[in-house]
Every structure is written in C-alpha cells, then in structure tokens.
Design a protein around this motif. Structure first.
Motif, short mmCIF file in Angstrom:
data_model
loop_
_atom_site.label_atom_id
_atom_site.label_comp_id
_atom_site.label_asym_id
_atom_site.label_seq_id
_atom_site.Cartn_x
_atom_site.Cartn_y
_atom_site.Cartn_z
N UNK A 135 0.83 -1.21 0.00
CA UNK A 135 0.00 0.00 0.00
C UNK A 135 0.86 1.25 0.00
N UNK A 136 0.37 2.25 -0.70
CA UNK A 136 0.95 3.60 -0.66
C UNK A 136 -0.18 4.56 -0.39
N UNK A 137 0.14 5.61 0.36
CA UNK A 137 -0.88 6.59 0.71
C UNK A 137 -0.24 7.97 0.81
N UNK A 171 -3.14 -2.18 7.48
CA UNK A 171 -3.94 -2.01 8.69
C UNK A 171 -4.04 -0.55 9.13
N UNK A 172 -3.10 0.29 8.74
CA UNK A 172 -3.11 1.69 9.15
C UNK A 172 -3.81 2.60 8.13
N UNK A 216 -6.48 7.76 6.42
CA UNK A 216 -7.53 8.45 5.66
C UNK A 216 -8.31 9.38 6.58
N UNK A 217 -8.68 8.88 7.77
CA UNK A 217 -9.41 9.70 8.74
C UNK A 217 -8.61 10.92 9.16
N UNK A 218 -7.33 10.73 9.41
CA UNK A 218 -6.46 11.84 9.82
C UNK A 218 -6.39 12.91 8.74
N UNK A 219 -6.19 12.50 7.51
CA UNK A 219 -6.10 13.45 6.41
C UNK A 219 -7.43 14.18 6.20
N UNK A 220 -8.53 13.45 6.36
CA UNK A 220 -9.85 14.08 6.20
C UNK A 220 -10.12 15.09 7.31
N UNK A 221 -9.70 14.79 8.54
CA UNK A 221 -9.89 15.73 9.64
C UNK A 221 -9.06 16.99 9.47
N UNK A 222 -7.93 16.86 8.78
CA UNK A 222 -7.09 18.02 8.51
C UNK A 222 -7.69 18.90 7.41
#
Length: 120
Positions: free
Chosen positions: A48-50, A63-64, A69-75
């Motif tokens: 995976x790459x993100x 697993x992370x 995704x949630x962290x980036x969306x909250x930012x």
C-alpha cells in the motif's frame, strides 16, 4: 487499485463521501482475497501507498490505511491518493520455543509461589 479520491464533491456530504471511499477500498480488498491462491502461496498480502497526491505517496501498512484516511480528512484535505497492490504472501515459521511454553511455565511457577507463600 491506484486511485485519487476527491472528498469535496458538489451535492454530496463530505462524511458520506469518506464512508463511500472506505467502503470501496474494503470491497476491493475483499474481492482480491477471494481470488484463488497460486500453488505455494499461503495468503494474499497487500503493498500500500498513501499520500495527499500520487507524487507524495509513501509506503504504509494496510492495517493503518483507514486511520491515515481519517487523519487526512480531519485536517481538511480535498483529496488523497491510495495505491493497493495484491502480492503473494508466505507464512514464516515461528522461532523454536516461542509458542507459549515459557509463559505457561512462568504462570504455573508464580501460581505455585503464591499458594506456598504464607502471610501469617
């Protein structure tokens, strides 16, 4: 799967778009895991790459992924890039003696010491 997901879509609530993206990722992984395993392969693993863009994407553990995704969306990010590639996974044997026998002996010894100990 190599895809840039946009979170700000006209006429759609941002949280619902985020839920739909996570669902699409889980659906892809579930579909890949259903594929038949080749001879000598134990399971399907994923590279995976993100990142916010394809150029800034870094290798991460699967697993992370939803947490990132949630962290980036909250930012407040408007988009993010996800790359998930299936690969062959091979199980590795555990080192000799790490199967829990040491823990059981330690637990049994501590229980025996506790019962033998007299506080009076």
């Amino acid at each position: 799967m190599k895809k840039t997901f946009h979170l700000n879509i006209e006429g759609r609530h941002r949280d619902r778009v985020l839920d739909a993206v996570k669902h699409e990722i889980r659906k892809y992984v579930k579909r890949e895991r259903r594929r038949e395993l080749p001879e000598g392969v134990d399971f399907w693993d994923f590279d995976c790459k993100f990142g916010p863009t394809q150029d800034d994407a870094q290798a991460v553990h699967f697993a992370t992924l939803t947490g990132l995704i949630d962290t980036l969306a909250k930012e407040g990010a408007a988009q993010f890039y996800v790359e998930i590639l299936a690969k062959h996974g091979h199980r590795k044997a555990r080192p000799q003696g790490t199967r829990g026998s040491k823990t059981s002996a330690t637990s049994a010894e501590s229980a025996a010491n506790f019962l033998d100990h007299d506080d009076s």
